[in-house]
Motif scaffolding. Structure first.
Motif, PDB file in Angstrom:
ATOM      1  N   ASN A   1       0.811  -1.210   0.000  1.00 45.23           N
ATOM      2  CA  ASN A   1       0.000   0.000   0.000  1.00 45.23           C
ATOM      3  C   ASN A   1       0.850   1.268   0.000  1.00 45.23           C
ATOM      4  OD1 ASN A   1      -2.320  -1.500   0.030  1.00 45.23           O
ATOM      5  ND2 ASN A   1      -2.605  -1.367   2.230  1.00 45.23           N
ATOM      6  N   THR A   2       2.012   1.242   0.628  1.00 44.18           N
ATOM      7  CA  THR A   2       2.880   2.419   0.689  1.00 44.18           C
ATOM      8  C   THR A   2       3.322   2.833  -0.705  1.00 44.18           C
ATOM      9  OG1 THR A   2       3.664   1.737   2.860  1.00 44.18           O
ATOM     10  CG2 THR A   2       5.002   3.348   1.683  1.00 44.18           C
ATOM     11  N   ILE A   3       3.722   1.893  -1.522  1.00 48.70           N
ATOM     12  CA  ILE A   3       4.172   2.192  -2.878  1.00 48.70           C
ATOM     13  C   ILE A   3       3.014   2.731  -3.707  1.00 48.70           C
ATOM     14  CG2 ILE A   3       5.077   1.171  -5.003  1.00 48.70           C
ATOM     15  CD1 ILE A   3       6.649  -0.773  -3.174  1.00 48.70           C
ATOM     16  N   ILE A   4       1.852   2.155  -3.568  1.00 47.66           N
ATOM     17  CA  ILE A   4       0.679   2.611  -4.310  1.00 47.66           C
ATOM     18  C   ILE A   4       0.309   4.034  -3.904  1.00 47.66           C
ATOM     19  CG2 ILE A   4      -1.794   2.236  -4.653  1.00 47.66           C
ATOM     20  CD1 ILE A   4      -1.167  -0.792  -4.433  1.00 47.66           C
TER      21      ILE A   4
ATOM     22  N   ILE B   1       0.230   7.303  -6.423  1.00 45.47           N
ATOM     23  CA  ILE B   1      -0.980   8.103  -6.606  1.00 45.47           C
ATOM     24  C   ILE B   1      -0.710   9.559  -6.268  1.00 45.47           C
ATOM     25  CG2 ILE B   1      -3.312   8.497  -5.703  1.00 45.47           C
ATOM     26  CD1 ILE B   1      -3.599   5.446  -5.516  1.00 45.47           C
ATOM     27  N   ASN B   2      -0.004   9.815  -5.188  1.00 44.79           N
ATOM     28  CA  ASN B   2       0.315  11.197  -4.823  1.00 44.79           C
ATOM     29  C   ASN B   2       1.128  11.895  -5.902  1.00 44.79           C
ATOM     30  OD1 ASN B   2      -1.038  11.175  -2.396  1.00 44.79           O
ATOM     31  ND2 ASN B   2       0.752  10.597  -1.204  1.00 44.79           N
TER      32      ASN B   2
ATOM     33  N   GLY C   1       1.145  11.134  -9.084  1.00 49.89           N
ATOM     34  CA  GLY C   1       0.254  11.307 -10.234  1.00 49.89           C
ATOM     35  C   GLY C   1      -0.675  12.487 -10.054  1.00 49.89           C
ATOM     36  N   VAL C   2      -1.183  12.666  -8.859  1.00 52.51           N
ATOM     37  CA  VAL C   2      -2.058  13.799  -8.574  1.00 52.51           C
ATOM     38  C   VAL C   2      -1.271  15.097  -8.673  1.00 52.51           C
ATOM     39  CG1 VAL C   2      -3.434  14.913  -6.774  1.00 52.51           C
ATOM     40  CG2 VAL C   2      -3.687  12.481  -7.177  1.00 52.51           C
ATOM     41  N   SER C   3      -0.076  15.128  -8.140  1.00 49.46           N
ATOM     42  CA  SER C   3       0.761  16.331  -8.208  1.00 49.46           C
ATOM     43  C   SER C   3       1.082  16.688  -9.655  1.00 49.46           C
ATOM     44  CB  SER C   3       2.055  16.126  -7.438  1.00 49.46           C
ATOM     45  OG  SER C   3       1.783  15.893  -6.083  1.00 49.46           O
ATOM     46  N   PHE C   4       1.449  15.705 -10.455  1.00 51.96           N
ATOM     47  CA  PHE C   4       1.768  15.947 -11.858  1.00 51.96           C
ATOM     48  C   PHE C   4       0.540  16.463 -12.601  1.00 51.96           C
ATOM     49  CE2 PHE C   4       2.035  14.506 -16.280  1.00 51.96           C
ATOM     50  CZ  PHE C   4       3.147  15.216 -16.678  1.00 51.96           C
ATOM     51  N   GLY C   5      -0.618  15.893 -12.319  1.00 50.94           N
ATOM     52  CA  GLY C   5      -1.851  16.337 -12.963  1.00 50.94           C
ATOM     53  C   GLY C   5      -2.181  17.775 -12.628  1.00 50.94           C
TER      54      GLY C   5
END
Length: 61
Positions: free
Chosen positions: A10-13, A17-18, A20-24
């Motif tokens: 879960n830590t890697i996921i 995700i964080n 990916g959200v920042s890049f978006g």
């Protein structure tokens, strides 16, 4: 700070995700500022993140 766990994937996921959200958000802000030349719209679109990026692609493609 890298965390690698064999049992806790879960830590890697969460980190992925964080990022990916920042890049978006950054991508949305750059597209918005380039298009509208407005810091206010860039902030609003940065909050929307990937939603605005996808909208922009469909609208201008």
């Amino acid at each position: 700070m890298n965390e690698f766990r064999h049992k806790g994937g879960n830590t890697i996921i969460k980190k992925t995700i964080n990022k990916g959200v920042s890049f978006g958000s950054v991508l949305a802000m750059v597209i918005s500022y380039t298009t509208w030349k407005s810091i206010l719209w860039a902030i609003i679109h940065g909050i929307l993140g990937w939603v605005y990026v996808i909208y922009f692609i469909f609208k201008h493609a």
